[in-house]
Design a protein around this motif. Structure first.
Motif, PDB file in Angstrom:
ATOM      1  N   UNK A  91      -8.272  -1.070   8.771  1.00 14.69           N
ATOM      2  CA  UNK A  91      -7.514  -0.684   8.989  1.00 14.69           C
ATOM      3  C   UNK A  91      -6.848   0.828  10.065  1.00 14.69           C
ATOM      4  N   UNK A  92      -6.206   0.199  11.218  1.00 12.59           N
ATOM      5  CA  UNK A  92      -5.988   1.375  12.234  1.00 12.59           C
ATOM      6  C   UNK A  92      -4.694   1.766  12.076  1.00 12.59           C
ATOM      7  N   UNK A  93      -4.309   2.459  12.667  1.00 10.05           N
ATOM      8  CA  UNK A  93      -3.055   3.353  12.844  1.00 10.05           C
ATOM      9  C   UNK A  93      -1.551   2.370  13.978  1.00 10.05           C
ATOM     10  N   UNK A  94      -2.361   1.242  13.962  1.00 10.13           N
ATOM     11  CA  UNK A  94      -1.679   0.348  15.077  1.00 10.13           C
ATOM     12  C   UNK A  94      -0.947  -0.825  14.623  1.00 10.13           C
ATOM     13  N   UNK A  95      -1.755  -1.127  13.154  1.00 12.42           N
ATOM     14  CA  UNK A  95      -1.866  -2.362  12.158  1.00 12.42           C
ATOM     15  C   UNK A  95      -0.144  -1.948  11.982  1.00 12.42           C
ATOM     16  N   UNK A  96       0.329  -3.678  11.556  1.00 10.56           N
ATOM     17  CA  UNK A  96       1.182  -3.407  11.048  1.00 10.56           C
ATOM     18  C   UNK A  96       0.978  -4.595   9.851  1.00 10.56           C
ATOM     19  N   UNK A  97       1.475  -4.576   7.960  1.00  9.60           N
ATOM     20  CA  UNK A  97       0.407  -5.013   7.860  1.00  9.60           C
ATOM     21  C   UNK A  97       1.623  -5.806   6.709  1.00  9.60           C
ATOM     22  N   UNK A  98       1.940  -6.537   6.118  1.00 14.83           N
ATOM     23  CA  UNK A  98       2.618  -7.746   5.741  1.00 14.83           C
ATOM     24  C   UNK A  98       2.318  -7.376   4.288  1.00 14.83           C
ATOM     25  N   UNK A  99       3.725  -6.436   3.240  1.00 16.63           N
ATOM     26  CA  UNK A  99       3.623  -6.758   2.401  1.00 16.63           C
ATOM     27  C   UNK A  99       4.524  -7.659   1.412  1.00 16.63           C
ATOM     28  N   UNK A 100       3.563  -8.406   1.239  1.00 14.62           N
ATOM     29  CA  UNK A 100       4.272  -9.774   0.485  1.00 14.62           C
ATOM     30  C   UNK A 100       4.103  -9.818  -1.301  1.00 14.62           C
ATOM     31  N   UNK A 101       3.253  -8.847  -1.656  1.00 14.45           N
ATOM     32  CA  UNK A 101       3.288  -9.078  -2.887  1.00 14.45           C
ATOM     33  C   UNK A 101       3.740  -8.145  -4.013  1.00 14.45           C
ATOM     34  N   UNK A 137       1.589  -4.857  -9.021  1.00 16.85           N
ATOM     35  CA  UNK A 137       0.574  -6.005  -8.530  1.00 16.85           C
ATOM     36  C   UNK A 137      -0.508  -5.022  -8.701  1.00 16.85           C
ATOM     37  N   UNK A 138      -1.929  -4.348  -8.416  1.00 14.27           N
ATOM     38  CA  UNK A 138      -2.781  -3.365  -7.982  1.00 14.27           C
ATOM     39  C   UNK A 138      -2.784  -4.316  -6.381  1.00 14.27           C
ATOM     40  N   UNK A 139      -3.425  -5.181  -6.438  1.00 17.37           N
ATOM     41  CA  UNK A 139      -2.926  -5.974  -5.208  1.00 17.37           C
ATOM     42  C   UNK A 139      -1.853  -5.999  -4.618  1.00 17.37           C
ATOM     43  N   UNK A 140      -1.505  -6.061  -4.206  1.00 16.86           N
ATOM     44  CA  UNK A 140       0.214  -5.643  -4.001  1.00 16.86           C
ATOM     45  C   UNK A 140       0.196  -4.074  -2.983  1.00 16.86           C
ATOM     46  N   UNK A 141       0.516  -3.214  -4.422  1.00 15.92           N
ATOM     47  CA  UNK A 141       0.285  -2.385  -4.058  1.00 15.92           C
ATOM     48  C   UNK A 141      -0.226  -1.551  -2.373  1.00 15.92           C
ATOM     49  N   UNK A 142      -1.766  -1.862  -3.284  1.00 19.02           N
ATOM     50  CA  UNK A 142      -3.566  -1.878  -2.118  1.00 19.02           C
ATOM     51  C   UNK A 142      -2.889  -2.056  -0.649  1.00 19.02           C
ATOM     52  N   UNK A 143      -1.952  -3.138  -0.453  1.00 22.01           N
ATOM     53  CA  UNK A 143      -1.070  -3.569   1.283  1.00 22.01           C
ATOM     54  C   UNK A 143      -0.542  -1.842   1.471  1.00 22.01           C
ATOM     55  N   UNK A 144       0.468  -1.599   0.771  1.00 17.30           N
ATOM     56  CA  UNK A 144       0.979   0.075   0.965  1.00 17.30           C
ATOM     57  C   UNK A 144       0.143   1.383   1.243  1.00 17.30           C
ATOM     58  N   UNK A 145      -0.439   1.187   0.191  1.00 22.02           N
ATOM     59  CA  UNK A 145      -1.433   2.835  -0.130  1.00 22.02           C
ATOM     60  C   UNK A 145      -2.444   2.195   1.616  1.00 22.02           C
ATOM     61  N   UNK A 146      -2.902   1.274   1.823  1.00 27.24           N
ATOM     62  CA  UNK A 146      -4.443   0.571   2.938  1.00 27.24           C
ATOM     63  C   UNK A 146      -3.839   1.211   4.515  1.00 27.24           C
ATOM     64  N   UNK A 147      -2.526   0.152   4.464  1.00 23.18           N
ATOM     65  CA  UNK A 147      -1.408   1.171   5.607  1.00 23.18           C
ATOM     66  C   UNK A 147      -1.344   2.545   5.077  1.00 23.18           C
ATOM     67  N   UNK A 148      -0.897   3.660   4.463  1.00 24.35           N
ATOM     68  CA  UNK A 148      -0.628   4.564   5.101  1.00 24.35           C
ATOM     69  C   UNK A 148      -2.022   5.497   4.861  1.00 24.35           C
ATOM     70  N   UNK A 149      -3.149   5.374   4.433  1.00 24.34           N
ATOM     71  CA  UNK A 149      -4.525   5.822   4.519  1.00 24.34           C
ATOM     72  C   UNK A 149      -4.578   5.613   5.598  1.00 24.34           C
ATOM     73  N   UNK A 150      -4.173   4.974   6.696  1.00 27.06           N
ATOM     74  CA  UNK A 150      -4.327   4.500   8.244  1.00 27.06           C
ATOM     75  C   UNK A 150      -3.601   5.161   9.404  1.00 27.06           C
ATOM     76  N   UNK A 151      -2.373   5.723   8.372  1.00 30.62           N
ATOM     77  CA  UNK A 151      -1.279   5.561   9.503  1.00 30.62           C
ATOM     78  C   UNK A 151      -0.509   4.344   9.555  1.00 30.62           C
ATOM     79  N   UNK A 152      -0.538   3.887   9.783  1.00 30.54           N
ATOM     80  CA  UNK A 152      -0.387   2.319  10.201  1.00 30.54           C
ATOM     81  C   UNK A 152       1.474   2.063   9.383  1.00 30.54           C
ATOM     82  N   UNK A 153       1.517   0.981   9.642  1.00 28.32           N
ATOM     83  CA  UNK A 153       3.431   0.629   9.363  1.00 28.32           C
ATOM     84  C   UNK A 153       3.069  -0.639   8.439  1.00 28.32           C
ATOM     85  N   UNK A 154       4.225  -0.248   7.302  1.00 28.93           N
ATOM     86  CA  UNK A 154       4.082  -1.423   6.380  1.00 28.93           C
ATOM     87  C   UNK A 154       5.552  -2.313   6.553  1.00 28.93           C
TER      88      UNK A 154
END
Length: 504
Positions: A178-188, A192-209
């Motif tokens: 995951x990179x800062x220029x990624x745009x991560x779609x959070x559909x879950x 749900x830990x897998x759903x929350x992970x979309x947001x925390x992973x994006x923020x760790x990389x400085x990306x957009x959720x």
């Protein structure tokens, strides 16, 4: 970095952090609003208090989750699809000191066991509060209670620390790239830990959720195209639906990373995803709420090993053991045991179930400490790749032989006759169990056509003891609150005697 709200400091202040339909926040705006909301929450809850959040997936829900961390409290995200009695249980079980929700949802609770803050009445005041200090503890302190969907018995809260979530975000961002220029779609769901992970992973990389509460799978396709999504994660039932849709060329070209967890993806769906998105990296993963995430298959092996869940993710140690705790040989089934810093603290106020699932690591562990004994059976091959076999409590014992539902389901998918399928064991005086399949027909097939094709395939490819005694056809199989196939619900609904079922 100690607390999960401090993830917001990893993004450039002016970089996009969060999109919710026509609303958006950059990292600087989000950090400021989280600090203010935390200050407001501090007037209603003390450090260590559990604060429940029962809101649709949106800007307010995400801000509240991180503000609870900043305030030194424990977040209890409640799945927005749950209803009164289930929510009442979570509030009572967690000992929530406060519930943040909407007026309409609050009206569905007969007698809330804690004070309420309503978005319609209290949100503006929260955001106008003086910002909270930045001295709340994190690390190994409790950050959240993630309640399971409750498909078997009442939901139980998994105790997740700040360190669990931060290490998890770093690990996932590392292997997904995951990179800062990624745009991560959070559909879950964020509960749900897998759903929350979309947001925390994006923020760790400085990306957009980018948040999406979808009604139909086509909404996901449209969101990918509209928002220029580069990363998409889903559970198997949603992937099965998504590969059956027409995708705009631009949406296909923009996706760089796909991932699956929450159940093993059928091999035909893996093949379909690879054909539809030939340039995207597909990660086939396995995870446990009790340990966040455990394994991932390197994307370059998706074509050659589509039935594998891969190897341990960074920061996790995964062992396959016999009942005595010794390591299995290659090709020998055993229980998957997860060791390392992703292991959570156990189940909230449930020492008995905690002791069953959380036990000292096997002697062969390098990391030691407390481990999660998953109850899942896997097989490790000579290259260290794991293949999921099934859960002990779902094993079908028929005609003196133990049969994995997963093996039967994979044979059914290979027939091309089913879109979704679950294999159940139904009690039988003569055989111990008989096998029942609950399935939905593949696109373009009627139930009669699908059954004929499926039975012919099973007769050719499956051993006699693996033949289904009955097949029940549904237009679509039900899913749990987290979007996974509702196996427990199907067992409850369709585990009556074989004699009463429709036979082919």
């Amino acid at each position: 970095m100690q607390r999960i709200d401090q993830l917001l400091g990893r993004g450039a202040p002016n970089a996009p952090a969060l999109v919710d339909r026509d609303r958006s926040l950059d990292y600087g705006e989000m950090a400021a609003r989280v600090a203010a909301i935390a200050g407001g929450l501090s007037a209603h809850a003390a450090p260590g208090d559990r604060v429940a959040i029962w809101l649709p997936k949106g800007l307010e829900a995400v801000l509240a989750l991180f503000a609870v961390s900043r305030a030194g409290c424990v977040a209890v995200p409640v799945n927005p699809v749950l209803r009164g009695q289930q929510v009442d249980h979570i509030l009572a079980d967690s000992g929530a000191a406060l519930l943040l929700t909407h007026r309409q949802r609050a009206a569905a609770l007969a007698a809330p066991p804690c004070p309420l803050l309503l978005v319609e009445e209290d949100w503006d005041a929260l955001e106008a509060s003086p910002p909270a200090g930045d001295d709340a503890p994190g690390g190994d302190r409790l950050a959240a209670l993630l309640y399971t969907s409750g498909s078997t018995g009442l939901p139980k809260g998994v105790m997740v620390t700040h360190a669990n979530m931060l290490v998890g975000a770093r690990s996932v961002a590392t292997y997904l790239g995951t990179r800062a220029d990624d745009r991560v779609l959070a559909v879950l769901p964020l509960s749900f830990d897998f759903g929350l992970s979309q947001v925390t992973t994006a923020f760790h990389a400085g990306a957009c959720a980018v948040l999406l509460d979808y009604l139909m799978p086509r909404d996901v396709v449209q969101a990918v195209a509209r928002h220029g999504i580069t990363q998409l994660a889903a559970v198997p039932p949603l992937w099965v639906q998504l590969v059956a849709l027409e995708w705009p060329v631009g949406a296909v070209a923009g996706l760089r990373t796909l991932s699956n967890s929450g159940g093993r993806l059928p091999v035909p769906t893996v093949r379909a995803l690879r054909a539809l998105f030939p340039h995207a990296r597909l990660h086939l993963m396995y995870g446990l709420t009790e340990a966040f995430r455990s394994t991932t298959l390197p994307p370059e092996l998706a074509d050659s090993h589509p039935d594998s869940i891969g190897r341990a993710i960074p920061d996790a140690e995964i062992l396959v053991v016999r009942p005595d705790g010794s390591l299995t040989d290659d090709g020998e089934p055993g229980e998957l045991v997860h060791c390392g810093p992703l292991v959570s603290l156990g189940y909230w106020q449930d020492p008995e179930r905690t002791a069953q699932r959380f036990r000292p690591a096997p002697p062969a562990s390098r990391l030691g400490g407390m481990a999660v004994w998953s109850g899942d059976t896997v097989v490790r091959d000579a290259d260290g790749l794991l293949r999921f076999v099934g859960r002990e409590d779902e094993t079908i014992k028929t005609m003196g032989t133990r049969v994995s539902p997963t093996e039967i389901e994979e044979l059914a998918y290979q027939s091309g006759a089913v879109a979704q399928v679950v294999a159940l064991g139904v009690a039988d005086d003569m055989a111990g169990h008989r096998i029942r399949l609950v399935a939905s027909p593949a696109k373009g097939l009627s139930p009669v056509q699908a059954e004929k094709q499926l039975k012919a395939h099973m007769k050719r490819e499956a051993a006699p003891y693996m033949q289904p005694a009955s097949i029940i056809w549904l237009e679509q199989l039900p899913v749990s609150a987290n979007g996974k196939l509702d196996r427990a619900g199907l067992r409850s609904a369709y585990a009556q005697t074989i004699a009463s079922a429709r036979r082919g």
